[in-house]
Write an enzyme that holds these catalytic residues in place. Structure first.
Site, PDB file in Angstrom:
ATOM      1  N   LYS A 288      -2.115  -1.493  -3.934  1.00 52.64           N
ATOM      2  CA  LYS A 288      -2.993  -0.331  -3.840  1.00 52.64           C
ATOM      3  C   LYS A 288      -2.157   0.938  -3.908  1.00 52.64           C
ATOM      4  O   LYS A 288      -1.142   1.015  -3.226  1.00 52.64           O
ATOM      5  CB  LYS A 288      -3.747  -0.405  -2.512  1.00 52.64           C
ATOM      6  CG  LYS A 288      -4.595   0.800  -2.210  1.00 52.64           C
ATOM      7  CD  LYS A 288      -5.137   0.726  -0.807  1.00 52.64           C
ATOM      8  CE  LYS A 288      -5.854   2.032  -0.548  1.00 52.64           C
ATOM      9  NZ  LYS A 288      -6.250   2.205   0.807  1.00 52.64           N
TER      10      LYS A 288
ATOM     11  N   LYS B 258       0.857  -1.182   0.000  1.00 55.77           N
ATOM     12  CA  LYS B 258       0.000   0.000   0.000  1.00 55.77           C
ATOM     13  C   LYS B 258       0.890   1.227   0.000  1.00 55.77           C
ATOM     14  O   LYS B 258       1.682   1.447   0.917  1.00 55.77           O
ATOM     15  CB  LYS B 258      -0.892  -0.002   1.237  1.00 55.77           C
ATOM     16  CG  LYS B 258      -1.773   1.228   1.355  1.00 55.77           C
ATOM     17  CD  LYS B 258      -2.717   1.121   2.532  1.00 55.77           C
ATOM     18  CE  LYS B 258      -3.574   2.369   2.664  1.00 55.77           C
ATOM     19  NZ  LYS B 258      -4.505   2.246   3.790  1.00 55.77           N
TER      20      LYS B 258
HETATM   21  C1  PBG Z   1      -7.468   3.154   5.758  1.00 57.47           C
HETATM   22  C2  PBG Z   1      -7.722   3.067   4.294  1.00 57.47           C
HETATM   23  C3  PBG Z   1      -7.503   4.054   3.321  1.00 57.47           C
HETATM   24  C4  PBG Z   1      -7.976   3.511   2.129  1.00 57.47           C
HETATM   25  C5  PBG Z   1      -8.452   2.224   2.400  1.00 57.47           C
HETATM   26  N1  PBG Z   1      -8.267   1.959   3.749  1.00 57.47           N
HETATM   27  C6  PBG Z   1      -7.000   5.433   3.420  1.00 57.47           C
HETATM   28  C7  PBG Z   1      -5.645   5.760   3.855  1.00 57.47           C
HETATM   29  O1  PBG Z   1      -4.764   4.898   3.991  1.00 57.47           O
HETATM   30  O2  PBG Z   1      -5.433   6.944   4.091  1.00 57.47           O
HETATM   31  C8  PBG Z   1      -7.996   4.229   0.805  1.00 57.47           C
HETATM   32  C9  PBG Z   1      -9.067   3.804  -0.122  1.00 57.47           C
HETATM   33  C10 PBG Z   1      -9.375   4.756  -1.215  1.00 57.47           C
HETATM   34  O3  PBG Z   1      -8.738   5.809  -1.397  1.00 57.47           O
HETATM   35  O4  PBG Z   1     -10.313   4.440  -1.964  1.00 57.47           O
HETATM   36  N2  PBG Z   1      -6.235   2.677   6.153  1.00 57.47           N
HETATM   37 ZN    ZN Z   2      -5.840   3.358   8.300  1.00 62.52          ZN
END
Ligand code: PBG
Ligand code: ZN
Length: 320
Positions: free
Chosen positions: A245, A192
């Protein structure tokens, strides 16, 4: 060699399609907001997306099922936040209640994934416990483990830790097994990236951080080899599904993970910013939404993803 070989011959027959996106590949995200009693509220930063009451979320899942989508990923927005995110492991919390209601109405005909993180539940908005302005790793693992057990107990099929803490998959797997939830699966947000594309989500999920940024836990987008290490660790710690992601700027990462770990189920998250970019471009009239959706999802699948989390799931299911 040309002129004997002419690739346009078959092309005009439209016979060969190497990659097909099917409805079963799609995972629909749902924002469930405990502060909403009935119905839904629009999310300004994501035109066409809503936060739902618990009651309405049951309807949303039924609609998804009728469109041929069998999997949803839910994000809870609690009515109460604190420093340590304790509402996340409240057995009567928003995710737990929603899951019970959905399973009550629909039974096992739907696969429920629950995003597992602290940022929606903490006052500071970070994905882990904070001390002296630092996000702590190991103390956070204990909280994640507690949340996982509470979610599994409510009926969640797959927990999806999204906080990029080291060791999170192992901590969660151990806790689930110790509590007898050996069948609850883990989909890890393995690679991520620290991306500007999450902006709209933070409004949607009320999970914006109040200081600093997420660069001490989310990956630098300059790094590809590091993603292989993250994925390998998660597989070894017991992840059933790994994830890359965001998706569209990261097709090379999806492709490398697929090539290197050819037997692991791989999901890709077509994130909020990717949704909003396409939506606004389509709303301008200069680009065509339906064509963009199919091209974008096909590209993610072609790169190597088995599953795609996408806010376009309902639209896509209607087009397929
Ligand atoms: C929380 C989370 C996030 C997303 C999914 N779970 C946001 C972040 O890490 O700030 C992002 C999903 C999206 O942008 O559609 N950890
Ligand atoms: Zn988070």
């Amino acid at each position: 060699m040309f002129p004997e070989l002419r690739l346009r011959r078959l092309r005009s027959l439209k016979l060969i399609k190497e990659t097909r996106v099917s409805k079963e590949d799609l995972i629909l995200p749902l924002f469930i907001d405990e502060n909403i009693a009935h119905g839904s509220k629009p999310i300004e930063s994501m035109p066409g997306q809503y936060r739902h009451s618990i009651e309405q979320s049951v309807q949303e899942v039924m609609e998804a099922r009728s469109l041929g989508i069998k999997t949803v990923i839910i994000f809870g927005i609690p009515s109460r936040k604190d420093e340590v995110g304790s509402e996340a492991y409240n057995d009567d919390g928003v995710v737990q209640r929603a899951v019970r209601e959905i399973k009550n109405e629909i039974g096992d005909d739907v696969v429920i994934i629950a995003d597992l993180c602290l940022c929606e539940y903490t006052t500071h908005g970070h994905c882990g416990l904070v001390r002296d302005g630092k996000v702590l790793n190991d103390p956070t693992l204990e909280v994640l483990a507690k949340i996982a057990v509470s979610y599994a107990n409510a009926g969640v099929d797959i927990v999806a830790p999204s906080g990029m803490m080291d060791g999170m998959v192992r901590a969660i797997r151990t806790a689930l097994d110790d509590s007898g939830f050996t069948d609850t699966a883990i989909m890890s947000y393995s690679a991520k990236y620290n991306s500007a594309l999450y902006g709209p989500f933070r409004e949607a999920a009320d999970s914006a951080y109040k200081f600093g940024d997420r660069s001490s836990y989310q990956m630098d987008f300059a790094n590809a080899r590091e993603a292989m290490r993250e994925v390998e660790l998660d597989i070894n710690e017991g992840a059933d599904i790994v994830m890359v992601k965001p998706a569209l700027f990261y097709l090379d990462i999806i492709s490398r993970v697929r090539a290197r770990f050819d037997d692991v189920p791989l999901a890709a998250y077509n994130v909020s910013g990717e949704y909003t970019m396409i939506k606004l471009a389509a709303n301008s009239g200069y680009l065509k939404q339906n064509e963009l959706i199919i091209e974008c999802l096909t590209a993610i699948k072609r790169a190597g993803a088995d599953l795609i989390i996408t806010y376009f799931a309902k639209e896509a299911a209607k087009l397929i």
